[in-house]
Design a protein around this motif. Structure first.
Motif, PDB file in Angstrom:
ATOM      1  N   ASN A 136       0.920  -1.382   0.051  1.00  0.00           N
ATOM      2  CA  ASN A 136      -0.095   0.209   0.114  1.00  0.00           C
ATOM      3  C   ASN A 136       0.663   1.329   0.308  1.00  0.00           C
ATOM      4  O   ASN A 136       2.529   1.258   0.199  1.00  0.00           O
ATOM      5  CB  ASN A 136      -1.098   0.236   1.434  1.00  0.00           C
ATOM      6  N   ARG A 137      -0.241   2.893  -0.009  1.00  0.00           N
ATOM      7  CA  ARG A 137       1.168   4.078  -0.140  1.00  0.00           C
ATOM      8  C   ARG A 137       1.150   4.368   1.080  1.00  0.00           C
ATOM      9  O   ARG A 137       2.278   5.030   0.968  1.00  0.00           O
ATOM     10  CB  ARG A 137       0.181   4.592  -0.921  1.00  0.00           C
ATOM     11  N   VAL A 138       0.646   3.521   2.308  1.00  0.00           N
ATOM     12  CA  VAL A 138       1.033   4.267   2.878  1.00  0.00           C
ATOM     13  C   VAL A 138       3.247   3.642   3.837  1.00  0.00           C
ATOM     14  O   VAL A 138       3.346   3.838   3.660  1.00  0.00           O
ATOM     15  CB  VAL A 138       0.328   4.285   4.557  1.00  0.00           C
ATOM     16  N   ALA A 183      -3.970   2.433  11.313  1.00  0.00           N
ATOM     17  CA  ALA A 183      -4.703   1.933  10.987  1.00  0.00           C
ATOM     18  C   ALA A 183      -4.949   0.120  10.711  1.00  0.00           C
ATOM     19  O   ALA A 183      -5.786   0.534  10.348  1.00  0.00           O
ATOM     20  CB  ALA A 183      -4.341   2.216   8.982  1.00  0.00           C
ATOM     21  N   ASN A 187      -8.788  -1.178  10.726  1.00  0.00           N
ATOM     22  CA  ASN A 187      -9.253  -1.741   9.463  1.00  0.00           C
ATOM     23  C   ASN A 187      -9.502  -3.060  10.037  1.00  0.00           C
ATOM     24  O   ASN A 187     -10.688  -3.439   9.006  1.00  0.00           O
ATOM     25  CB  ASN A 187      -8.246  -1.420   8.418  1.00  0.00           C
ATOM     26  N   GLU A 193     -12.068  -0.848   4.671  1.00  0.00           N
ATOM     27  CA  GLU A 193     -10.356   0.406   4.679  1.00  0.00           C
ATOM     28  C   GLU A 193     -11.437   1.830   5.937  1.00  0.00           C
ATOM     29  O   GLU A 193     -11.895   2.514   5.032  1.00  0.00           O
ATOM     30  CB  GLU A 193     -10.104   0.583   3.318  1.00  0.00           C
ATOM     31  N   CYS A 195      -9.459   3.205   7.885  1.00  0.00           N
ATOM     32  CA  CYS A 195      -8.445   4.424   7.676  1.00  0.00           C
ATOM     33  C   CYS A 195      -8.041   4.488   6.450  1.00  0.00           C
ATOM     34  O   CYS A 195      -6.807   3.154   6.047  1.00  0.00           O
ATOM     35  CB  CYS A 195      -7.641   4.240   9.115  1.00  0.00           C
ATOM     36  N   TYR A 196      -7.635   5.034   6.076  1.00  0.00           N
ATOM     37  CA  TYR A 196      -7.041   5.118   4.589  1.00  0.00           C
ATOM     38  C   TYR A 196      -5.260   4.422   4.404  1.00  0.00           C
ATOM     39  O   TYR A 196      -4.419   4.839   5.043  1.00  0.00           O
ATOM     40  CB  TYR A 196      -6.662   6.812   4.336  1.00  0.00           C
ATOM     41  N   ILE A 197      -4.945   3.493   3.535  1.00  0.00           N
ATOM     42  CA  ILE A 197      -3.522   3.407   3.717  1.00  0.00           C
ATOM     43  C   ILE A 197      -3.589   2.838   1.968  1.00  0.00           C
ATOM     44  O   ILE A 197      -2.194   2.555   1.838  1.00  0.00           O
ATOM     45  CB  ILE A 197      -3.564   1.408   3.836  1.00  0.00           C
ATOM     46  N   GLY A 198      -4.506   3.389   1.010  1.00  0.00           N
ATOM     47  CA  GLY A 198      -3.813   3.158  -0.110  1.00  0.00           C
ATOM     48  C   GLY A 198      -3.440   2.006  -1.052  1.00  0.00           C
ATOM     49  O   GLY A 198      -2.058   1.800  -1.251  1.00  0.00           O
TER      50      GLY A 198
END
Length: 205
Positions: A136-138, A183, A187, A193, A195-198
């Motif tokens: 993921n993005r985070v 997160a 989640n 999802e 909380c955002y994790i991308g």
């Protein structure tokens, strides 16, 4: 949910289906200790805080990360296992070094030796960053900022201003890891999802 770390595709331990991920544990341990140390690097707290940070880092940043890494190996997540055990070992080694500098008469390392040490860890982290391209993005941000941190610390060995800058980068890096750990827990509790994790939709490899 193992979204925070790339997971190998070969068959894994049959008990994995009922075993939760240790990712948030390792991320939280890494995040908190990284934040604390870099408050010191950024000169936001006094140098006498190093004893508290080192003792805490040896167990939370070191031992807990190694345990989380071994748990991830058990689950078949070789990337998470390699990352957590390596950075856990980094923290335990760093703590032992600081302790030996106090209780023995060992000479401190040369500046060029310290630079090489930090660059090697920067290269290792950069290689790990490549391994996050399917994650993921985070987690990608965590490894990108950690890569920058190691190289800035190397450059800051002879430059106090860069060393302070590295401290601020380290606070951001540690905070992103702490957020990701939290997160992932939220989640999992929510079953979605929350909380955002991308998550990455298009795999790179």
């Amino acid at each position: 949910d193992t979204a925070e770390m790339p997971v190998q595709t070969k068959p894994v331990n049959p008990h994995v289906a009922t075993t939760c991920t240790a990712g948030p544990i390792g991320l939280t341990a890494f995040g908190i200790t990284t934040i604390l140390l870099n408050f010191l690097n950024a000169e936001l707290i006094g140098k006498d805080t190093i004893t508290l940070i080192i003792c805490y880092g040896m167990f939370h940043g070191g031992m807990i990360q190694i345990l989380a890494g071994m748990w991830e190996v058990y689950r078949g997540n070789i990337f998470g296992g390699c990352a957590f055990t390596s950075y856990g070992g980094f923290w335990m080694g760093f703590a032992l070094f600081e302790i030996l500098m106090v209780i023995t008469e060992l000479e401190p390392p040369s500046k060029d030796g310290k630079v090489v040490w930090l660059i090697v860890w920067g290269i290792f982290t950069l290689l790990n960053l490549i391994g996050t391209l399917n994650a993921n993005r985070v987690v990608q941000f965590v490894f990108a900022s950690l890569t920058a941190l190691f190289f800035l610390l190397a450059a800051g060995v002879d430059n106090a201003d860069i060393h302070v800058l590295a401290g601020y980068v380290g606070i951001v890096c540690g905070s992103s890891a702490l957020y990701l750990g939290w997160a992932e827990v939220m989640n999992e509790l929510a079953g979605r999802e929350l909380c955002y994790i991308g998550p990455v939709k298009n795999k790179v490899f």
